[in-house]
Design an enzyme around this catalytic site. Structure first.
Site, PDB file in Angstrom:
ATOM      1  N   ASP A 204       0.894  -1.221  -0.001  1.00  0.00           N
ATOM      2  CA  ASP A 204      -0.034  -0.052  -0.050  1.00  0.00           C
ATOM      3  C   ASP A 204       0.952   1.391   0.130  1.00  0.00           C
ATOM      4  O   ASP A 204       1.764   1.367   0.761  1.00  0.00           O
ATOM      5  CB  ASP A 204      -1.013   0.156   1.306  1.00  0.00           C
ATOM      6  CG  ASP A 204      -2.014   1.093   1.294  1.00  0.00           C
ATOM      7  OD1 ASP A 204      -3.016   0.963   0.785  1.00  0.00           O
ATOM      8  OD2 ASP A 204      -1.375   2.183   1.518  1.00  0.00           O
ATOM      9  N   ILE A 205       0.559   2.114  -0.937  1.00  0.00           N
ATOM     10  CA  ILE A 205       1.350   3.546  -1.052  1.00  0.00           C
ATOM     11  C   ILE A 205       0.852   4.360   0.252  1.00  0.00           C
ATOM     12  O   ILE A 205      -0.168   4.727   0.340  1.00  0.00           O
ATOM     13  CB  ILE A 205       1.181   4.326  -2.322  1.00  0.00           C
ATOM     14  CG1 ILE A 205       1.524   3.219  -3.544  1.00  0.00           C
ATOM     15  CG2 ILE A 205       1.688   5.550  -2.307  1.00  0.00           C
ATOM     16  CD1 ILE A 205       1.267   3.931  -4.823  1.00  0.00           C
TER      17      ILE A 205
ATOM     18  N   GLU B   4      -4.576   2.325  -4.092  1.00  0.00           N
ATOM     19  CA  GLU B   4      -3.098   2.332  -4.100  1.00  0.00           C
ATOM     20  C   GLU B   4      -2.555   1.085  -3.744  1.00  0.00           C
ATOM     21  O   GLU B   4      -1.396   0.865  -3.189  1.00  0.00           O
ATOM     22  CB  GLU B   4      -2.871   3.360  -3.411  1.00  0.00           C
ATOM     23  CG  GLU B   4      -3.158   3.407  -1.799  1.00  0.00           C
ATOM     24  CD  GLU B   4      -4.549   3.863  -1.590  1.00  0.00           C
ATOM     25  OE1 GLU B   4      -4.798   4.546  -0.416  1.00  0.00           O
ATOM     26  OE2 GLU B   4      -5.446   4.092  -2.262  1.00  0.00           O
TER      27      GLU B   4
END
Length: 394
Positions: free
Chosen positions: A261-262, A304
C-alpha cells in the site's frame, strides 16, 4: 458447369466480390480490427486484377496483363502493410513492401516491350510473386499470439499458394507449353487455383482475425488495470487460484503473498491531482514488476494497493524481496510535470502454511499485517503471525 480456365476465373471474381461485401460490412462496426481497411483494399486489388487479366480478350496486354498482375502483387503487399497496422507499428517503413508491385510492373513491362512469350512473362512474374507470398506467410505468423489460430491458418494458405506457384514456375522452366492463356492446361490451372486459394483464404481468415482481435481486447480489458497495465483484482483472483491448484502445497513448495500500500497516497492526489497520482501508480507498478520473477503474479488490487503472489518463496525470502522493493521505492525520486515526488510504501506478508487455505483468507491475513505496518509508523514490512491483532486499526 465445365471445369475450365474461364469458368474458374469467373468463380474467382464472384468470391472476390462476396469477400469485399462482407469486409465492407465489418468496416461499419464500432470496434474495427486494425489493418482491416488495408485487407479490404487487398481484396479490391486482387478482384480488379483478375478482371483485368480476363479482359485481355478485349484490352491490350499493356493494360490487362501489366495492370492486372501489378494489382495482384499490390494485393499481397497490402496484406503485409495491414499487419503493420494490426500490430500498431504502421510507419513509412511499412510501405517498403510496395517494391514488389513496382518490380512486377517493370518485369512484365520489359517482357511486353521486348515481345517475350507468355511462358517467359509467367516465369518472370512467378519469380517475383513466390518470394512475396512466402514473405507474406511469414509476416502472418510474426508476433502471433497463441490464441490467433486464424493467422496461422492464413499463413498456411499463403504458404500452399507459394508452393503452387513454385510448381508452375518449375513446369514453365522445364516444360514450356507456349499455349494460350485461356487454354485449359496444368500451368494455367495452377495459376488461377492459386488466386482461388488466396481469395478464399482471405475471405475466411480476415473476419475470424477480426473476431479474435475483439475477443483479445475484451479479455485484456477484463484482466488488466487501465492505469498500470498490470493484472487487475479479477485476474489476480482467477490466476492466483489457478496457480495454487497447479502447485502442490502439501509438498515442500512454498508460496508467499505480499500486499503493498502506498503511504499517504490521498495527499498526492489532493496536492498534485489525479493525473499525477495515476503516473505514481504506474511507476510503482513498473518497479514491482522489475523485481518480480516470471513465475510471480503482480496485480493492482484496488486503489493504491498492489498484490504480489510469490511462488517458491518462504516468508523470510519474501521479506527480503519486499524490503528490496520498499527501499527502491523510497530511494527513487519521481519527477512528474516538474514536481519532485518521494513516496514510501507499507507491506504485509504472509506465507501459505495450510494447503487448505484459500487465496481470500491469505489476502485477509496479509491485510492484517499491512495495517500493523501502518500502525507501526508506515514505510516497513510486517510478516503476519497469529500474535497480530485480528481487527484492523487506522
Amino acid at each position: 458447369m465445365s471445369f475450365d480456365v474461364p469458368t474458374v476465373f469467373a468463380l474467382n471474381i464472384f468470391i472476390g466480390i462476396i469477400s469485399i461485401c462482407c469486409l465492407t460490412i465489418l468496416l461499419k462496426d464500432k470496434y474495427q480490427c486494425p489493418g482491416i481497411s488495408y485487407w479490404l483494399s487487398s481484396q479490391w486489388c486482387m478482384t480488379i486484377g483478375i478482371i483485368l487479366i480476363i479482359a485481355r480478350l478485349w484490352l491490350p496486354l499493356s493494360l490487362s496483363g501489366l495492370a492486372g498482375n501489378t494489382l495482384i502483387s499490390m494485393s499481397i503487399s497490402l496484406v503485409m502493410i495491414g499487419f503493420s497496422a494490426y500490430h500498431n507499428t504502421l510507419s513509412l517503413k511499412s510501405f517498403r513492401w510496395l517494391i514488389f508491385p513496382v518490380l512486377i510492373f517493370i518485369g512484365i513491362g520489359f517482357c511486353l516491350i521486348s515481345r517475350q512469350s507468355l511462358t517467359t512473362r509467367e516465369i518472370i512474374s512467378d519469380s517475383l510473386f513466390i518470394p512475396q507470398i512466402f514473405l507474406c506467410s511469414y509476416i502472418c505468423l510474426h508476433s502471433r499470439e497463441k490464441e490467433e489460430s486464424s493467422r496461422q491458418l492464413w499463413a498456411c494458405i499463403l504458404f500452399v499458394g507459394g508452393i503452387i506457384l513454385s510448381l508452375r514456375l518449375i513446369n514453365n522452366s522445364f516444360y514450356p507449353l507456349h499455349e494460350s492463356f485461356f487454354k485449359t492446361n496444368l500451368v494455367n490451372l495452377l495459376g488461377i487455383f492459386d488466386e482461388t486459394l488466396y481469395l478464399l483464404g482471405s475471405a475466411i481468415c480476415i473476419p475470424i482475425i477480426s473476431s479474435q482481435w475483439l475477443q483479445q481486447q475484451l479479455t485484456h480489458h477484463a484482466n488488466y488495470d487501465l492505469v498500470t497495465e498490470i493484472y487487475n483484482r479479477r485476474a489476480m483472483m482467477e490466476l492466483g487460484n489457478q496457480l495454487l491448484q497447479q502447485i502442490d502445497r502439501s509438498s515442500s513448495t512454498k508460496i508467499s503473498l505480499a500486499l503493498l500500500d502506498i503511504d499517504y497516497f490521498k495527499k498526492i492526489n489532493d496536492q498534485y491531482g489525479h493525473l499525477v497520482g495515476d503516473i505514481v501508480l504506474k511507476q510503482v507498478a513498473t518497479l514491482i514488476q522489475t523485481n518480480a520473477l516470471e513465475t510471480d503474479l503482480i496485480s493492482r488490487y484496488g486503489g493504491e494497493e498492489f498484490i504480489a503472489l510469490l511462488p517458491y518463496k518462504t516468508s523470510k525470502q519474501a521479506k527480503i524481496w519486499a524490503e528490496q522493493v520498499k527501499n527502491q521505492i523510497e530511494e527513487q525520486t519521481m519527477i512528474i510535470d516538474g514536481h519532485h515526488i518521494n513516496i514510501t510504501v507499507s507491506m504485509g506478508l504472509v506465507e501459505f502454511q495450510n494447503p487448505n487455505n484459500s487465496l481470500i483468507e491469505t489476502i485477509h491475513k496479509a491485510d492484517i499485517a499491512l495495517y500493523q505496518a501502518k500502525d507501526n509508523g508506515r514505510n516497513q514490512v510486517v510478516v503476519f503471525s497469529s500474535d497480530l491483532p485480528l481487527q484492523k486499526t487506522n
